[in-house]
Design an enzyme around this catalytic site. Structure first.
Site, PDB file in Angstrom:
ATOM      1  N   LEU A   1      -1.415  -7.931  -4.032  1.00 53.86           N
ATOM      2  CA  LEU A   1      -1.254  -8.148  -2.578  1.00 53.86           C
ATOM      3  C   LEU A   1      -1.494  -6.792  -2.199  1.00 53.86           C
ATOM      4  CD1 LEU A   1       2.253  -9.842  -1.957  1.00 53.86           C
ATOM      5  CD2 LEU A   1       0.087 -11.112  -1.997  1.00 53.86           C
ATOM      6  N   ASP A   2      -2.240  -6.832  -0.966  1.00 50.54           N
ATOM      7  CA  ASP A   2      -2.722  -5.462  -0.166  1.00 50.54           C
ATOM      8  C   ASP A   2      -1.381  -4.570  -0.253  1.00 50.54           C
ATOM      9  OD1 ASP A   2      -5.038  -6.390   0.067  1.00 50.54           O
ATOM     10  OD2 ASP A   2      -4.784  -6.806   2.200  1.00 50.54           O
ATOM     11  N   LYS A   3      -1.458  -3.352  -0.178  1.00 49.65           N
ATOM     12  CA  LYS A   3      -0.379  -2.230  -0.145  1.00 49.65           C
ATOM     13  C   LYS A   3       0.727  -2.697   0.810  1.00 49.65           C
ATOM     14  CE  LYS A   3       0.318   2.479   0.732  1.00 49.65           C
ATOM     15  NZ  LYS A   3      -0.024   3.920   0.824  1.00 49.65           N
TER      16      LYS A   3
ATOM     17  N   THR B   1       0.789  -5.467   2.672  1.00 48.88           N
ATOM     18  CA  THR B   1       1.224  -6.962   2.532  1.00 48.88           C
ATOM     19  C   THR B   1       2.407  -7.294   1.848  1.00 48.88           C
ATOM     20  OG1 THR B   1      -0.903  -7.722   3.217  1.00 48.88           O
ATOM     21  CG2 THR B   1       0.559  -9.490   2.208  1.00 48.88           C
TER      22      THR B   1
ATOM     23  N   ARG C   1      -6.616 -11.543   6.697  1.00 49.02           N
ATOM     24  CA  ARG C   1      -6.599 -10.576   7.781  1.00 49.02           C
ATOM     25  C   ARG C   1      -8.101 -10.773   8.427  1.00 49.02           C
ATOM     26  NH1 ARG C   1      -5.533  -5.351   4.385  1.00 49.02           N
ATOM     27  NH2 ARG C   1      -5.732  -4.199   6.469  1.00 49.02           N
TER      28      ARG C   1
END
Length: 318
Positions: A141-143, A145, A242
């Site tokens: 996952l993104d940092k 998120t 996003r």
């Protein structure tokens, strides 16, 4: 030096005058400036077929850059006592509710403060398929998120989980707070996503040189200027939700990369709350749920969207 990956990058006139190290730092995810300078010093970067020897070299406009990414250093990552919210664990897998502001794995010179460092501290065994830098890591996952991540504790589980992600047999569902009021309260977004030609650090909906991305959304509640949205993704492209929310002109609250301001949030209000998959060794259906983090609850209250429906779903484990 063994090469793990070779990147070929075409610059354009807008890149003229940029320093090569700064340009690559913006392009290569998770890379530190010092890491970029190191690979330049080691002769691993070429412009128009000639090795770059100085980090301060300026781009001339339309050029072809070749970057050779070396294999990860063989080093002992340090286990770190970073708190983990473990949702489920057995001898094959562990499921984490990842906190926001936590990078999943070390990369390109960043070797501490990641989920992997925390896993090495809390979990005895992790799969080895992805090497010393990404032990156990099947997806990310993104940092900023938050939410569900499943980690493999052995290579058999890792291989089977990787195949599920590849074959898209897992069901991944997110919830986000998006800006604005949606005209269509539900829908299916099917586009190609690739690098943004104007800013290669970003992704964008593109007509060519992209990969198919599919997201299904449903508006759960509305405030005055924001909407609570459930999103189930059929593909897992970088920054997919996003980018798709921006494409609908409803960027996610707090997303300073794809939105136009924090709107009172310190990070993008995107949470991976549900993952449905088949257990890799037991062959039983699993549904794992990650409760909403406190900052998401505060943001929802701040903009006047009711999270009771999603919280009820989470509580009932649906």
């Amino acid at each position: 030096m063994l090469i793990k990956e070779t990147l070929t990058i075409c610059t354009n006139e807008n890149d003229k005058g940029k320093r090569i190290d700064k340009f690559l730092n913006e392009l290569i995810d998770d890379a530190t400036r010092s890491y970029i300078q190191k690979i330049i010093d080691n002769g691993l970067v070429e412009i128009q077929g000639k090795k770059v020897t100085k980090s301060g070299n300026k781009l001339k406009g339309i050029e072809i850059i070749v970057v050779n990414i070396p294999e990860d250093e063989v080093l002992d990552l340090t286990p770190e006592d970073i708190p983990l919210d473990i949702i489920y664990e057995d001898s094959d897998i562990v499921v984490i509710n990842k906190a926001p502001n936590l990078v999943v794995h070390p990369a390109h010179g960043n070797y501490s403060g990641t989920l992997v460092n925390a896993l090495l501290y809390h979990i005895k065994d992790l799969s080895t398929i992805n090497g010393v830098i990404r032990p156990g890591i099947v997806h990310r996952l993104d940092k900023d998120t938050s939410g569900v991540i499943v980690v493999a504790k052995n290579d058999e589980a890792h291989g089977k989980l990787s195949e599920m992600f590849k074959e898209k047999t897992l069901e991944k569902t997110y919830v986000c707070i998006a800006k604005g009021i949606f005209k269509d309260k539900s829908g299916r977004i099917e586009t190609f996503i690739g690098r943004d030609s104007r800013d290669r650090k970003k992704m964008a909906v593109v007509n060519e040189n992209g990969k198919m991305a599919i997201s299904n959304y449903e508006v759960l509640d509305e405030g005055k200027n924001h909407s609570l949205v459930k999103v189930r993704i059929e593909t897992g492209r970088t920054h997919q939700i996003r980018v798709h929310m921006k494409y609908l002109n409803h960027p996610i609250m707090g997303d300073t990369t794809y939105g136009n301001g924090s709107d009172g949030a310190d990070r993008q209000m995107l949470h991976a709350y549900r993952l449905k998959f088949t257990h890799p060794t037991k062959n039983t259906e699993m549904i794992v749920i990650a409760p909403l983090p406190e900052d998401f609850k505060r943001a929802a209250k701040h903009v006047g969207v009711d999270i009771s429906k999603i919280e009820s779903e989470i509580e009932n484990g649906k």
